[in-house]
Each structure stands twice: as C-alpha cells, then as structure tokens.
Design an enzyme around this catalytic site. Sequence first.
Site, PDB file in Angstrom:
ATOM      1  N   LYS A   1      50.164  33.065  -3.508  1.00 41.33           N
ATOM      2  CA  LYS A   1      50.181  31.961  -3.319  1.00 41.33           C
ATOM      3  C   LYS A   1      51.532  30.967  -3.762  1.00 41.33           C
ATOM      4  O   LYS A   1      52.066  31.180  -4.711  1.00 41.33           O
ATOM      5  CB  LYS A   1      49.070  30.851  -3.992  1.00 41.33           C
ATOM      6  CG  LYS A   1      48.620  29.701  -3.340  1.00 41.33           C
ATOM      7  CD  LYS A   1      47.460  29.247  -3.825  1.00 41.33           C
ATOM      8  CE  LYS A   1      46.906  27.786  -3.618  1.00 41.33           C
ATOM      9  NZ  LYS A   1      45.645  27.272  -4.204  1.00 41.33           N
TER      10      LYS A   1
ATOM     11  N   LYS B   1      54.386  25.993  -7.610  1.00 37.69           N
ATOM     12  CA  LYS B   1      55.294  25.193  -8.279  1.00 37.69           C
ATOM     13  C   LYS B   1      55.639  25.811  -9.657  1.00 37.69           C
ATOM     14  O   LYS B   1      56.915  25.230 -10.289  1.00 37.69           O
ATOM     15  CB  LYS B   1      55.009  23.687  -8.724  1.00 37.69           C
ATOM     16  CG  LYS B   1      53.453  23.578  -9.267  1.00 37.69           C
ATOM     17  CD  LYS B   1      52.886  22.165  -8.963  1.00 37.69           C
ATOM     18  CE  LYS B   1      51.223  21.859  -9.307  1.00 37.69           C
ATOM     19  NZ  LYS B   1      51.016  20.722  -8.874  1.00 37.69           N
TER      20      LYS B   1
ATOM     21  N   LYS C   1      44.144  33.062 -13.931  1.00 35.82           N
ATOM     22  CA  LYS C   1      45.036  32.222 -14.643  1.00 35.82           C
ATOM     23  C   LYS C   1      45.376  32.948 -16.214  1.00 35.82           C
ATOM     24  O   LYS C   1      46.369  32.859 -16.646  1.00 35.82           O
ATOM     25  CB  LYS C   1      44.922  31.005 -14.703  1.00 35.82           C
ATOM     26  CG  LYS C   1      44.627  30.497 -13.334  1.00 35.82           C
ATOM     27  CD  LYS C   1      44.655  28.631 -13.212  1.00 35.82           C
ATOM     28  CE  LYS C   1      44.762  28.040 -11.875  1.00 35.82           C
ATOM     29  NZ  LYS C   1      44.760  26.608 -12.113  1.00 35.82           N
TER      30      LYS C   1
END
Length: 335
Positions: A197, A200, A113
């Site tokens: 993946k 959103k 991340k």
Amino acid sequence: MIKNRILSGVQPTGNLHLGNYLGAIKNFVKLQRDYECYFMLADLHSITVFQDPKQLRENIIETAAVFLACGLDPKKNVIFCQSSVTGHSELAWIFNCVARIGWLNRMTQFKEKAGSNKEKASVGLYSYPTLMAADILLYKATHVPVGEDQKQHLELCRDIAMKFNNDFNCKDFFTLPEPIITKEVARIMSLKDGTKKMSKSDEAEASRINLTDSADDIVQKIKKAKTDNDLIPDTEFKLVDRPEARNLINIFSILNGSTIEKTLKELSGKNFSELKNKLSDVLIKEIVPIGKKIKEFKKDTEAIKRILKIGSEKANIESQKTIKEVHKIIGLSLS
C-alpha cells in the site's frame, strides 16, 4: 435516532499522499453533501507508535489544512482534534471492559503492523480498535466510510455495540453503524512495489505522490514508477499478475472518473510510457491546485486552530450527551 451521520478521520502523521486523498479525503468531500459529518484528526490513534511532539503539532495543522484545501467545509461539518474531546478516551476505556481479548486477537491489522516484534508493540496499537469503536459510537454515527482494510474494525465496533446493548439491557442504545465502501476506490499501491500500500512511512519518497508535490515532482515520480515490459492489455483479467501495471491503470481510471475496463479499452496495446504521460497530466491537474491551497491555509495557523477549536466544542457537546447516558446505564452516575 440520528439519521445519516458519519464519523471518520485521518491520522495526522505527515506526508499525506495520493492514497489518503483517493482512498478517503476525496470521498469525504462527496459525503458532506448528503450526511451530517464529523471528521476528526485522529491524533490519539497516531501515538500508538512514537511521535515527536513538535512534529505531531505541525502534522495536526498540516492535516487540517489538507482537509480544508481538499474542500471540506467547516461550516457544514464538524472538524476537530480527537484528543480535544475527552469522551473518546473515556468511552474507549468502558469498551475495553466490554470487548473480549479473543476479539482483539483476531484483528489482522495489528499482526501486520506489529510484525514479528508484537511483544514490543504498544498496548495502544493492540487495543486501538476499541478506541475506534468509541470514536464512532460516541456520536452514534449511522455510517462509516471504510476501506477494505478497515472492515474488520467496523465489524468489531458493531460487536461491541451489540454486547453493550445486551449486557445492560438497553436495546438499540448504540446504533449499529453501516459501512460505506466505494467500490471504485481501491487501495492505492506504492509506485515502487505494487504489492504494498502507498504509505507515508515508506522511506522511499518516490513511492508516493504527496499532496504537496510540484508538477515536476509528479512527472519525475510517475516517469520512474515501476511497471513491466509488456504492453497494456485489453482485459482486467490479464492484470492479475501485474500489480504495478494494475496500480497505475487503477489510479488513472479513478482520477478520470472511469473504470479499469474503459481505460483498457482506450489504451490496450500501447506502451506504458503513453499511460504515464497521461497519468502525469491528470495528477498535475488534480493535485497541484490542492498543494497550493495547503500552503495558503498553512500561512494562517491561527485560523486553522480556531476552526479546530470550534469543531472540538461542537463535538464535545454532542459526545457528552452519550457519556452521560452511558454513565447512567452502567451505574457510574449516582443521580
């Protein structure tokens, strides 16, 4: 000993999609039959990256509406906002003092991340696995539904529980939670890139099926979903180097309550256009009714707030039992 208690949650960051539904929420609905369940809106986790305050408030309401629309029963489950229960933050700080820096340095999800700019990442993004451990152990949950990408965090949670129990000579005070991993619920990947993946935060709207998408939206997104020029194979092995093909077949199989092997047996030798038509149909049948319910629940935001308030009160009562015990064990209580 608490028997069969689950703690899980979803970050209220908007645009909940098919991956959230198949990877987590649909499984929550099944688990509520057999477990005592605590389902939280993980708003403290969401602010590890900046959130617009107004948008965050709206996302909390929408995520709660998604929970309800998908079939989570507030009479059977404790549904609450993480930030409304002070025990989460308090126990997280205590666990920050129990966990070791080396443990956190091994967390692969932070590296993914934060990317190449990890020096600019928030401290919260780095240490949020200790908050996750607090979320779980605060309620002495016995089981946690996790995806493959969260297994490492649950292992850290177990390490923290063991170290706390050992450090303070309180054997078995914190239960070591067991993972619930539903094998058939694989990671749902982007419709535009089968190696990533479904997310959103992806700027490409066509990369995901949102839970509020209309039938027309779904048809168009699946029609444009990336595949390849080969026919559908007859064995799963032949999908190894075909991530987009595998993703669509996987989604279709899960929605049909079937396996990839059975789907390939049914459709092998056919063009992906045929699979896309069938996939659109099952998605519309599954997702569109949920989208309609979400809109209905969002019409009465006060009712949603009442549900969250009641849930938070229940969660706070239970969490304070643990906090008081922890204070006594580690010497913070003078009584």
